[in-house]
Design a protein around this motif. Structure first.
Motif, PDB file in Angstrom:
ATOM      1  N   UNK A  78       0.722  -1.264  -0.102  1.00 26.08           N
ATOM      2  CA  UNK A  78      -0.059   0.017  -0.004  1.00 26.08           C
ATOM      3  C   UNK A  78       1.009   1.295   0.066  1.00 26.08           C
ATOM      4  N   UNK A  79       1.887   1.215   0.683  1.00 25.35           N
ATOM      5  CA  UNK A  79       2.827   2.474   0.773  1.00 25.35           C
ATOM      6  C   UNK A  79       3.585   2.699  -0.473  1.00 25.35           C
ATOM      7  N   UNK A  80       3.825   1.510  -1.175  1.00 26.81           N
ATOM      8  CA  UNK A  80       4.296   1.722  -2.553  1.00 26.81           C
ATOM      9  C   UNK A  80       3.495   2.345  -3.450  1.00 26.81           C
ATOM     10  N   UNK A  81       2.112   1.990  -3.503  1.00 25.33           N
ATOM     11  CA  UNK A  81       1.227   2.885  -4.159  1.00 25.33           C
ATOM     12  C   UNK A  81       1.108   4.006  -4.153  1.00 25.33           C
ATOM     13  N   UNK A 112       4.096   5.789  -5.219  1.00 23.94           N
ATOM     14  CA  UNK A 112       4.193   5.987  -6.688  1.00 23.94           C
ATOM     15  C   UNK A 112       3.517   7.292  -7.269  1.00 23.94           C
ATOM     16  N   UNK A 113       2.378   7.176  -6.468  1.00 20.53           N
ATOM     17  CA  UNK A 113       1.345   8.477  -6.921  1.00 20.53           C
ATOM     18  C   UNK A 113       2.131   9.836  -6.286  1.00 20.53           C
ATOM     19  N   UNK A 114       2.703   9.992  -5.250  1.00 23.31           N
ATOM     20  CA  UNK A 114       3.160  11.030  -4.762  1.00 23.31           C
ATOM     21  C   UNK A 114       4.331  11.677  -5.755  1.00 23.31           C
ATOM     22  N   UNK A 115       5.417  10.387  -6.432  1.00 18.28           N
ATOM     23  CA  UNK A 115       6.373  10.556  -7.214  1.00 18.28           C
ATOM     24  C   UNK A 115       5.736  11.197  -8.381  1.00 18.28           C
ATOM     25  N   UNK A 162       5.335  14.789  -8.150  1.00 18.51           N
ATOM     26  CA  UNK A 162       6.438  15.819  -8.152  1.00 18.51           C
ATOM     27  C   UNK A 162       7.125  15.534  -6.733  1.00 18.51           C
ATOM     28  N   UNK A 163       6.647  14.743  -5.834  1.00 21.34           N
ATOM     29  CA  UNK A 163       7.425  14.703  -4.430  1.00 21.34           C
ATOM     30  C   UNK A 163       8.722  13.884  -4.785  1.00 21.34           C
ATOM     31  N   UNK A 164       9.878  14.447  -4.570  1.00 20.99           N
ATOM     32  CA  UNK A 164      11.175  13.752  -4.862  1.00 20.99           C
ATOM     33  C   UNK A 164      11.896  13.492  -3.285  1.00 20.99           C
ATOM     34  N   UNK A 212       9.808  -2.525  -6.938  1.00 21.40           N
ATOM     35  CA  UNK A 212       9.207  -1.086  -6.806  1.00 21.40           C
ATOM     36  C   UNK A 212       9.799  -0.031  -5.803  1.00 21.40           C
ATOM     37  N   UNK A 213      10.358  -0.873  -4.787  1.00 21.73           N
ATOM     38  CA  UNK A 213      10.974   0.311  -3.807  1.00 21.73           C
ATOM     39  C   UNK A 213      12.286   0.891  -4.468  1.00 21.73           C
ATOM     40  N   UNK A 214      12.917  -0.026  -5.306  1.00 19.96           N
ATOM     41  CA  UNK A 214      14.167   0.443  -5.884  1.00 19.96           C
ATOM     42  C   UNK A 214      13.763   1.439  -6.799  1.00 19.96           C
TER      43      UNK A 214
END
Length: 231
Positions: free
Chosen positions: A12-15, A18-21, A24-26, A51-53
């Motif tokens: 869930x955190x990955x999802x 991914x949306x945050x990235x 524009x969140x870096x 996905x984490x990578x």
């Protein structure tokens, strides 16, 4: 994270990340524990690690003492979370350690820490990074992956990078902040004892400090460490 193989919060955190990235969140993200990842199928594990990578910068911090002490107290077989009676003879079957080797192999930075010391979650410990490193090495069989020294950054440079403070390395131009262990000649000796003769160097100067007497900590742990309900 918990003992339920059907529950993997990091997916869930990955999802979410991914949306945050995509928006524009870096910024750097630190994930702690990530214990139930070890209970997933090989396919799920590979997917999460990949996905984490891709979501870098992401740091994963394991907590060997807390994870080993908490996970699998109630088993992984349905119904998940069922209380195990104190008089039932049952040895835990998994270590509660996340996939340190697989994550590092995928270039996901990993570190180790101890967030619970003499409290409701872990009644022992002393915030000693040397103990944390030794426990991570033993639990993760890191001594042959390929050696203990290859994982020393778990509690030095990798931990510092996860906190965003830098340092944790010995190099020209870096602050002379380090710990010397004059009684150890090799890793087997370094990880065998607590080494009370260690010398903490801060900004190039040896510090003169001593551990507090346990009585000085009574107001912090009174009623906790001595009476811990782990049912």
């Amino acid at each position: 994270e918990n003992n339920n193989p059907d529950c993997c919060g990091v997916r869930v955190l990955c999802g979410a990340l991914e949306r945050a990235r995509e928006r524009g969140y870096d910024g750097s993200v630190v994930l702690g524990h990530v214990t139930s990842l070890a209970l997933q199928t090989a396919e799920v594990q590979a997917d999460v690690v990949a996905r984490l990578a891709k979501l870098a910068p992401v740091h994963v911090v394991c907590n060997p003492f807390t994870n080993l002490g908490l996970q699998d107290r109630r088993g992984t077989a349905p119904p998940i979370g069922k209380l195990v009676a104190r008089d039932e003879a049952r040895t835990p079957l998994w270590r509660g350690l996340t996939l340190l080797q697989e994550l590092r192999a995928a270039n996901v930075p990993v570190a180790a820490a101890s967030d619970n010391v003499r409290d409701w979650w872990h009644p022992y410990g002393d915030y000693d990074p040397l103990q944390v490193w030794r426990e991570a090495v033993a639990m993760g069989h890191l001594d042959t992956a390929p050696s203990e020294g290859s994982w020393a950054d778990l509690v030095t440079a990798a931990a510092a990078n996860a906190m965003g403070v830098g340092g944790g390395v010995i190099a020209v131009g870096e602050p002379a902040d380090l710990v010397l262990f004059p009684g150890a000649r090799r890793f087997s000796e370094l990880l065998a004892r607590p080494h009370p003769d260690r010398v903490a160097v801060r900004r190039g100067r040896a510090t003169e400090t001593s551990l507090p007497d346990f009585s000085e900590l009574d107001d912090l742990v009174d009623g906790r460490a001595s009476v811990v309900d782990t049912s």
